[in-house]
Motif scaffolding. Structure first.
Motif, PDB file in Angstrom:
ATOM      1  N   LEU A   1       0.778  -1.135  -0.112  1.00 14.62           N
ATOM      2  CA  LEU A   1      -0.003  -0.140   0.112  1.00 14.62           C
ATOM      3  C   LEU A   1       0.921   1.321  -0.104  1.00 14.62           C
ATOM      4  O   LEU A   1       0.537   2.505  -0.463  1.00 14.62           O
ATOM      5  N   GLU A   2       1.932   1.184   0.623  1.00 11.61           N
ATOM      6  CA  GLU A   2       2.889   2.410   0.541  1.00 11.61           C
ATOM      7  C   GLU A   2       3.571   2.842  -0.991  1.00 11.61           C
ATOM      8  O   GLU A   2       3.567   3.941  -1.018  1.00 11.61           O
ATOM      9  N   ASN A   3       3.999   1.741  -1.378  1.00  9.16           N
ATOM     10  CA  ASN A   3       4.493   2.074  -2.812  1.00  9.16           C
ATOM     11  C   ASN A   3       3.763   1.839  -4.094  1.00  9.16           C
ATOM     12  O   ASN A   3       4.394   2.002  -5.212  1.00  9.16           O
TER      13      ASN A   3
ATOM     14  N   VAL B   1      -1.190  -6.610 -11.151  1.00 16.23           N
ATOM     15  CA  VAL B   1      -0.050  -6.683 -10.142  1.00 16.23           C
ATOM     16  C   VAL B   1      -0.390  -7.937  -9.215  1.00 16.23           C
ATOM     17  O   VAL B   1      -1.672  -8.110  -9.128  1.00 16.23           O
ATOM     18  N   SER B   2       0.337  -8.587  -8.798  1.00 13.88           N
ATOM     19  CA  SER B   2       0.190  -9.866  -7.915  1.00 13.88           C
ATOM     20  C   SER B   2       0.888  -9.341  -6.599  1.00 13.88           C
ATOM     21  O   SER B   2       2.050  -9.407  -6.575  1.00 13.88           O
ATOM     22  N   ILE B   3      -0.035  -9.359  -5.626  1.00 11.59           N
ATOM     23  CA  ILE B   3       0.457  -8.947  -4.131  1.00 11.59           C
ATOM     24  C   ILE B   3       0.261  -9.999  -3.090  1.00 11.59           C
ATOM     25  O   ILE B   3      -1.161 -10.298  -3.454  1.00 11.59           O
ATOM     26  N   GLY B   4       0.958 -10.513  -2.518  1.00 19.83           N
ATOM     27  CA  GLY B   4       0.494 -11.500  -1.583  1.00 19.83           C
ATOM     28  C   GLY B   4       1.217 -11.205  -0.126  1.00 19.83           C
ATOM     29  O   GLY B   4       0.477 -10.670   0.831  1.00 19.83           O
ATOM     30  N   HIS B   5       2.229 -11.003   0.176  1.00 20.42           N
ATOM     31  CA  HIS B   5       3.007 -11.270   1.662  1.00 20.42           C
ATOM     32  C   HIS B   5       2.707  -9.715   2.015  1.00 20.42           C
ATOM     33  O   HIS B   5       2.115  -9.722   3.275  1.00 20.42           O
ATOM     34  N   ALA B   6       2.670  -8.401   1.428  1.00 24.90           N
ATOM     35  CA  ALA B   6       2.680  -7.193   2.090  1.00 24.90           C
ATOM     36  C   ALA B   6       0.946  -7.078   2.316  1.00 24.90           C
ATOM     37  O   ALA B   6       0.336  -6.921   3.218  1.00 24.90           O
ATOM     38  N   LEU B   7       0.292  -7.772   1.324  1.00 23.71           N
ATOM     39  CA  LEU B   7      -1.195  -7.512   1.519  1.00 23.71           C
ATOM     40  C   LEU B   7      -1.602  -8.277   2.871  1.00 23.71           C
ATOM     41  O   LEU B   7      -2.747  -7.789   3.250  1.00 23.71           O
ATOM     42  N   VAL B   8      -1.398  -9.363   2.822  1.00 26.01           N
ATOM     43  CA  VAL B   8      -1.875 -10.427   4.057  1.00 26.01           C
ATOM     44  C   VAL B   8      -1.356  -9.737   5.316  1.00 26.01           C
ATOM     45  O   VAL B   8      -2.117  -9.616   6.321  1.00 26.01           O
ATOM     46  N   SER B   9      -0.140  -9.146   5.299  1.00 27.55           N
ATOM     47  CA  SER B   9       0.502  -8.625   6.525  1.00 27.55           C
ATOM     48  C   SER B   9      -0.334  -7.215   6.838  1.00 27.55           C
ATOM     49  O   SER B   9      -0.794  -7.051   7.835  1.00 27.55           O
TER      50      SER B   9
END
Length: 237
Positions: free
Chosen positions: A194-196, A210-218
């Motif tokens: 979300l920051e970048n 875009v594929s987002i996993g680790h940051a989104l779950v965190s």
């Protein structure tokens, strides 16, 4: 609008840490789509330490948006993708023991291999994407493999973003312009958050997904999936 595909590997990691089937990867994926996710991504590895091959089969039955399976195209992975027939396959050259992906393809060195694998997937109507670093030669090499898209490996952007976002984004803009000229679709992933994400999206012409996993779950641990997905969609619109 750039599409948001949510990588659910971390959900599987949490499930496997305790055994059993809580949280349930399928149920979470259904909810993610309900909250607005425009795709579900999984990255099964040969040891099945997070996503299991059966998860791919189960998710195929319920995903109503785009289903993206990414991984190193060893024979076991190729067989799974051909069986499940997802919307997209993303080829990633990660080592068997890699914690996470850490480099893109050398599309020149592995040109013949990639051509062969990509042809097999495209013959079955599966859209193909290959993981690449933001390097001109690698993107030009990607074109010769026959891939439909590239996925820009964004770890270096994420690391430099906080201190010099203009320097961080520059090679990605250059890479995107080359990809556009070559008529390669552009995806991106790895350490986007979300920051970048908003600066990246606004800087990259014709960013498709875009594929987002680790940051989104965190982030969802604090704010919940519904809120976090809505924030991503706002930044990607």
């Amino acid at each position: 609008m750039t599409k948001l595909s949510v990588n659910v590997n971390k959900i599987a990691t949490l499930r496997n840490a305790r055994g059993g089937d809580v949280p349930n990867v399928v149920n979470v994926s259904v909810d993610l789509e309900k909250f607005g996710a425009q795709g579900i991504t999984i990255h099964p590895r040969p040891d099945e330490r997070h996503i299991r091959y059966q998860d791919a089969r189960d998710l195929k039955k319920i995903v109503t948006t785009e289903f993206n399976i990414e991984g190193n195209p060893v024979q076991k992975f190729i067989d799974l993708v051909l069986e499940v027939n997802p919307t997209q396959v993303t080829l990633v050259p990660d080592a068997v023991d890699a914690i996470t992906s850490d480099a893109g393809w050398d599309t020149i060195k592995h040109k013949s291999f990639l051509q062969e694998v990509i042809k097999e997937f495209k013959n079955q109507g599966i859209r193909t994407s290959i993981f690449v670093d933001p390097v001109q030669e690698m993107i030009e090499g990607a074109k010769s493999t026959g891939t439909d898209r590239i996925e820009l490996y964004t770890e270096s952007y994420a690391k430099l973003y906080a201190t010099d976002k203009e320097a961080a984004i520059r090679p990605y803009i250059d890479s995107a312009l080359i990809a556009n000229e070559l008529e390669l679709g552009i995806n991106a992933g790895h350490d986007l958050s979300l920051e970048n994400i908003e600066y990246f999206k606004n800087s990259i012409p014709n960013l498709l997904e875009v594929s987002i996993g680790h940051a989104l779950v965190s982030e969802a641990l604090y704010y919940g999936f519904e809120t976090v997905i809505a924030e991503y969609l706002k930044k990607l619109s």
